[in-house]
Design a protein around this motif. Structure first.
Motif, short mmCIF file in Angstrom:
data_model
loop_
_atom_site.label_atom_id
_atom_site.label_comp_id
_atom_site.label_asym_id
_atom_site.label_seq_id
_atom_site.Cartn_x
_atom_site.Cartn_y
_atom_site.Cartn_z
N UNK A 1 20.84 31.20 94.70
CA UNK A 1 20.65 30.09 95.79
C UNK A 1 22.00 30.35 96.72
N UNK A 2 23.53 31.17 96.20
CA UNK A 2 24.59 31.15 96.98
C UNK A 2 25.66 30.05 96.84
N UNK A 3 25.83 29.71 95.56
CA UNK A 3 26.48 28.92 95.32
C UNK A 3 27.07 29.15 93.70
N UNK A 4 28.55 29.36 93.69
CA UNK A 4 29.30 29.92 92.62
C UNK A 4 29.98 28.26 91.89
N UNK A 5 30.17 28.39 90.96
CA UNK A 5 30.86 27.26 90.26
C UNK A 5 32.32 28.16 89.27
N UNK A 6 33.07 28.49 89.90
CA UNK A 6 34.24 29.15 89.66
C UNK A 6 34.81 27.60 88.81
N UNK A 7 36.03 28.42 87.77
CA UNK A 7 36.78 27.48 86.89
C UNK A 7 37.33 26.62 87.79
#
Length: 134
Positions: A51-57
């Motif tokens: 859906x186009x969302x990343x969750x980098x640390x």
């Protein structure tokens, strides 16, 4: 807020020469717990990425209190620290089979637009699900 616990049996390949679980493996254990937490909330990294969302640390703060040794059976406990903004913050505890705390951790992820790599607000239904936990 939706505490989740997972059980892990550390493997020989995760130890150092002293029979102690190498500190880098703790990150893998934390991620396993986080994936389970998301799944229980009804979400997945794969779907968010699609859906186009990343969750980098953004930040990890780990305190190592007691070594995990080969043969220990551990439990990783995770809970959401607060309602997400552009960041989502988790608290963790890793305990051994004697319920002794081996490490504690605070980990921060940033909601990021996959196209621009700029911070963004959380997905609306994710935020709504988190608000229902409070």
């Amino acid at each position: 807020m939706l505490p989740v616990s997972i059980k892990i049996n550390p493997r020989y390949s995760e130890t150092d020469q002293m029979g102690i679980i190498h500190h880098a493996n703790y990150l893998i254990y934390l991620e396993q717990a986080r994936l389970e937490w998301l799944e229980q909330l009804g979400f997945s990294y794969a779907k968010m990425e699609k859906d186009g969302v990343l969750l980098p640390v953004y930040n990890i703060d780990i305190t190592y209190k007691k070594p995990i040794k080969l043969g220990d059976k551990i439990t990783v406990r995770i809970k959401l620290k607060s309602l997400p903004t552009t960041k989502v913050i988790f608290d963790y505890e890793i305990v051994n089979q004697r319920d002794q705390i081996c490490s504690i951790c605070e980990l921060t992820l940033v909601f990021t637009d996959a196209q621009t790599f700029r911070p963004r607000r959380p997905i609306a239904n994710f935020l709504s699900a988190c608000q229902q936990l409070v």
